[in-house]
Design an enzyme around this catalytic site. Structure first.
Site, mmCIF file in Angstrom:
data_model
loop_
_atom_site.group_PDB
_atom_site.id
_atom_site.type_symbol
_atom_site.label_atom_id
_atom_site.label_comp_id
_atom_site.label_asym_id
_atom_site.label_seq_id
_atom_site.Cartn_x
_atom_site.Cartn_y
_atom_site.Cartn_z
ATOM 1 N N TRP A 3 0.826 -1.208 0.000
ATOM 2 C CA TRP A 3 0.000 0.000 0.000
ATOM 3 C C TRP A 3 0.859 1.257 0.000
ATOM 4 O O TRP A 3 1.876 1.320 0.696
ATOM 5 C CB TRP A 3 -0.856 0.007 1.266
ATOM 6 C CG TRP A 3 -1.404 1.347 1.605
ATOM 7 C CD1 TRP A 3 -0.781 2.322 2.340
ATOM 8 C CD2 TRP A 3 -2.658 1.879 1.217
ATOM 9 N NE1 TRP A 3 -1.596 3.424 2.419
ATOM 10 C CE2 TRP A 3 -2.757 3.180 1.746
ATOM 11 C CE3 TRP A 3 -3.734 1.377 0.454
ATOM 12 C CZ2 TRP A 3 -3.870 3.995 1.549
ATOM 13 C CZ3 TRP A 3 -4.842 2.181 0.275
ATOM 14 C CH2 TRP A 3 -4.898 3.478 0.818
ATOM 15 N N MET A 4 0.418 2.301 -0.735
ATOM 16 C CA MET A 4 1.087 3.603 -0.672
ATOM 17 C C MET A 4 0.062 4.714 -0.498
ATOM 18 O O MET A 4 -0.968 4.723 -1.159
ATOM 19 C CB MET A 4 1.874 3.859 -1.963
ATOM 20 C CG MET A 4 2.568 5.226 -1.973
ATOM 21 S SD MET A 4 3.583 5.509 -3.434
ATOM 22 C CE MET A 4 2.327 5.993 -4.603
ATOM 23 N N ASP A 18 0.584 9.129 1.064
ATOM 24 C CA ASP A 18 1.298 10.395 0.827
ATOM 25 C C ASP A 18 2.770 10.297 0.394
ATOM 26 O O ASP A 18 3.529 9.517 0.968
ATOM 27 C CB ASP A 18 1.347 11.230 2.116
ATOM 28 C CG ASP A 18 0.039 11.298 2.845
ATOM 29 O OD1 ASP A 18 -0.962 10.762 2.354
ATOM 30 O OD2 ASP A 18 0.022 11.902 3.933
ATOM 31 N N GLN A 23 4.390 7.079 2.283
ATOM 32 C CA GLN A 23 3.673 6.299 3.284
ATOM 33 C C GLN A 23 3.456 4.897 2.720
ATOM 34 O O GLN A 23 2.807 4.725 1.682
ATOM 35 C CB GLN A 23 2.325 6.971 3.597
ATOM 36 C CG GLN A 23 2.461 8.232 4.412
ATOM 37 C CD GLN A 23 2.830 7.920 5.846
ATOM 38 O OE1 GLN A 23 1.979 7.544 6.647
ATOM 39 N NE2 GLN A 23 4.104 8.048 6.189
ATOM 40 N N TRP A 34 -4.260 0.272 4.007
ATOM 41 C CA TRP A 34 -3.563 1.203 4.894
ATOM 42 C C TRP A 34 -3.381 0.625 6.295
ATOM 43 O O TRP A 34 -4.345 0.355 6.992
ATOM 44 C CB TRP A 34 -4.336 2.518 5.013
ATOM 45 C CG TRP A 34 -3.603 3.532 5.851
ATOM 46 C CD1 TRP A 34 -2.678 4.418 5.412
ATOM 47 C CD2 TRP A 34 -3.730 3.745 7.265
ATOM 48 N NE1 TRP A 34 -2.203 5.165 6.474
ATOM 49 C CE2 TRP A 34 -2.829 4.773 7.618
ATOM 50 C CE3 TRP A 34 -4.493 3.153 8.279
ATOM 51 C CZ2 TRP A 34 -2.689 5.240 8.929
ATOM 52 C CZ3 TRP A 34 -4.354 3.608 9.587
ATOM 53 C CH2 TRP A 34 -3.455 4.659 9.899
ATOM 54 N N SER A 45 3.423 10.950 7.914
ATOM 55 C CA SER A 45 4.034 11.831 6.918
ATOM 56 C C SER A 45 4.954 12.886 7.517
ATOM 57 O O SER A 45 4.827 13.273 8.679
ATOM 58 C CB SER A 45 2.942 12.512 6.102
ATOM 59 O OG SER A 45 2.337 11.546 5.290
ATOM 60 N N ASP A 89 2.372 15.830 10.202
ATOM 61 C CA ASP A 89 2.838 16.120 8.842
ATOM 62 C C ASP A 89 3.756 17.342 8.760
ATOM 63 O O ASP A 89 3.516 18.270 7.974
ATOM 64 C CB ASP A 89 1.639 16.276 7.882
ATOM 65 C CG ASP A 89 0.657 15.116 7.973
ATOM 66 O OD1 ASP A 89 1.059 14.046 8.457
ATOM 67 O OD2 ASP A 89 -0.508 15.289 7.573
ATOM 68 N N GLU A 101 -4.316 18.702 6.798
ATOM 69 C CA GLU A 101 -3.187 17.776 6.807
ATOM 70 C C GLU A 101 -2.109 18.261 5.830
ATOM 71 O O GLU A 101 -2.349 19.124 4.985
ATOM 72 C CB GLU A 101 -3.651 16.375 6.355
ATOM 73 C CG GLU A 101 -4.695 15.750 7.267
ATOM 74 C CD GLU A 101 -5.118 14.352 6.850
ATOM 75 O OE1 GLU A 101 -5.361 13.540 7.744
ATOM 76 O OE2 GLU A 101 -5.208 14.070 5.649
ATOM 77 N N TRP A 144 -9.176 9.171 -0.251
ATOM 78 C CA TRP A 144 -9.467 8.325 0.919
ATOM 79 C C TRP A 144 -10.864 7.719 0.860
ATOM 80 O O TRP A 144 -11.149 6.748 1.562
ATOM 81 C CB TRP A 144 -9.276 9.110 2.217
ATOM 82 C CG TRP A 144 -7.825 9.255 2.579
ATOM 83 C CD1 TRP A 144 -7.092 10.405 2.569
ATOM 84 C CD2 TRP A 144 -6.934 8.210 2.983
ATOM 85 N NE1 TRP A 144 -5.790 10.141 2.931
ATOM 86 C CE2 TRP A 144 -5.675 8.807 3.198
ATOM 87 C CE3 TRP A 144 -7.072 6.834 3.174
ATOM 88 C CZ2 TRP A 144 -4.557 8.069 3.602
ATOM 89 C CZ3 TRP A 144 -5.970 6.094 3.573
ATOM 90 C CH2 TRP A 144 -4.731 6.718 3.780
#
Ligand code: FRU
Length: 466
Positions: free
Chosen positions: A21-22, A24, A40, A48, A81, A142, A193, A280
């Site tokens: 999974w990827m 940010d 991420q 996630w 992040s 972040d 964010e 998301w």
């Protein structure tokens, strides 16, 4: 590794993990000819969880080499992040030219931690006095760092619930709170964010202004996440927005542009941005198996003024020109053209020769009747992308969408970047960006152009050579 996973919908010329999974992009920086992109990453599955920083490198922002895992969870939490800087003057004492990363440790609370690398970003050592910034706010994350020359301080901007906070430091380790921005500005329908803050030239003037990036989820104009930004001034302590509080500006008008941040230390004063190309609302359900999600193409930023406001201009990074192969079809006006779509990766350049008052509708279609239509409505001053019939839309009800961007002035040249599972509509002059993922059952290989009321186009389709 990066070419090993040939899962059908895995992009050809966009960065994506080969497995896992990827989300940010994190800690992007440039040093000695090499661009570094961290992200991420869940190495254990394609949903996630278990956040690590994965790492890829590139010399041209397009061909990425996997460098493995850079930062892993520890007792303070998983690794959310953050950013990385090149500490040329050894302000932190980790070594001249050391790479210093700050990320969010997501444990019982969210705190900010440092890790540094003395082998140009390959491996990281965690700072032994983490965390370096704490606060009594649940969504506190972040951190994005940069050097501010006039005060000779590092600045970090980070998200704290519904605002951004700024801290300064002389050594990257000890941070002093400076100010907060945003409670009364822009869109607040989601969590703030992944911020960024930078100075950019205002085109056709000799001015420079500051832009503050605030990714927000949900609250985007078409549901789920999006990237808003503010323009104004920064004096080393405080960001002041020049617009009225209710003004909301969006960087990209598609559904799949999030967590967009820029590279530290990019050459020639370039400001290069990349975003996570997903949403998301459905990122955990998109119909790929061994990996999930990709990044947008790299884009260069500047500012421009239009009717009393300052907006961000978003140009496809010049490196993308080198990808253009032979023209598969040329000079297309009104009509229908079947072309050899090859592996499903190509660029369509649409020159709008004259745009009178009607619509120009550009439709991409495949043999299964799946289609994406893109409509430039000159009179309305809008550009829309309709992916309701683009292919598989069944995995989540919020995927099917028509996204609409305002057009400021008239468009002259569109660059439409098509890859196996995405379409990015960018204006060559930087005044339009619409990024959407698509999951067709085979590549679109028919282009239909419908020009109304004297509109004229000359479209060329180029192979992407990779
Ligand atoms: C944004 C985000 C960040 C966080 C990370 C966790 O997409 O929610 O705020 O640090 O993802 O993976």
């Amino acid at each position: 590794f990066d070419k090993a996973n040939r899962e059908r919908l895995r992009p050809v010329y966009h960065h994506s993990p080969a497995y896992g999974w990827m989300n940010d992009p994190n800690g992007m920086f440039y040093k000695d000819g090499i661009y570094h992109l961290y992200y991420q990453f869940n190495p254990y599955g394609s949903q996630w969880e278990n956040m690590h920083w994965g790492h890829s490198t590139s010399r041209n922002l397009i061909d990425w080499t996997d460098e493995g895992i850079a930062i892993s969870p520890d007792a303070l939490g998983t690794v959310f992040s953050g950013s990385a800087v090149v500490d040329k003057n050894n302000t932190a004492g980790f070594g001249a030219g050391a790479i210093v990363a700050m990320y969010t440790s997501a444990g019982e609370s969210q705190t900010q931690s440092l890790a540094y690398s003395t082998d140009d970003g390959k491996t990281f050592v965690k700072y032994d006095r983490n965390p370096v910034i704490t606060a009594d706010v649940p969504d506190f994350r972040d951190p994005h760092m940069f050097w501010y020359e006039p005060t000779k301080r590092w600045i970090v901007i980070l998200a704290a619930g519904q605002e951004m906070r700024l801290y300064s430091s002389a050594n990257l380790k000890d941070w002093t709170y400076e100010s907060s921005f945003g409670q009364e500005y822009g869109n607040h329908e989601g969590v703030w964010e992944c911020p960024d803050l930078m100075q950019l030239p205002v085109r056709n003037t000799d001015k420079q202004k500051w832009m503050l990036i605030c990714n927000i989820n949900p609250g985007g104009p078409f549901g789920g996440n999006a990237t808003q930004y503010f323009t104004g001034y920064f004096d080393g302590h405080r960001f002041v927005c020049e617009s009225k509080p209710q003004v909301t500006k969006w960087m990209d008008y598609g559904k799949d542009h999030y967590a967009a941040v820029t590279f530290d230390n990019a050459p020639n004063n370039r400001r290069i941005i990349m975003a996570w190309m997903s949403n998301w609302q459905y990122a955990n359900q998109v119909p790929t198996k061994q990996y999930r999600n990709a990044n947008t193409l790299p884009r260069d930023l500047y500012l421009y003024e239009y009717q009393g406001e300052t907006y961000v201009g978003i140009i496809p990074s010049p490196e993308l020109l080198a990808l253009r192969g032979k023209a598969i079809a040329k000079n297309l006006g009104r009509g229908k053209k079947t072309f050899n779509a090859g592996n499903g990766a190509y660029e369509i350049v649409v020159e709008i020769k004259s745009a009178i008052n009607g619509r120009s509708i550009i439709t991409l279609q495949n043999g299964k009747g799946e289609a994406v239509s893109m409509t430039y409505d000159v009179k309305a001053g809008t550009f829309a992308v309709d992916r309701t019939k683009s292919g598989d839309t069944s995995f989540n009800e919020s995927f099917s969408s028509v996204t609409v961007a305002p057009v400021r002035g008239k468009l002259s040249t569109l660059r439409i970047f098509v890859d196996k599972s995405s379409i990015e509509v960018l204006d060559a002059e930087g005044r339009l960006a619409i990024t959407n993922t698509v999951f067709p059952s085979e590549p679109y290989n028919v282009l239909i152009i419908d020009n109304e009321k004297g509109n004229k186009t000359a479209a060329t389709i180029y192979n992407i050579t990779k």
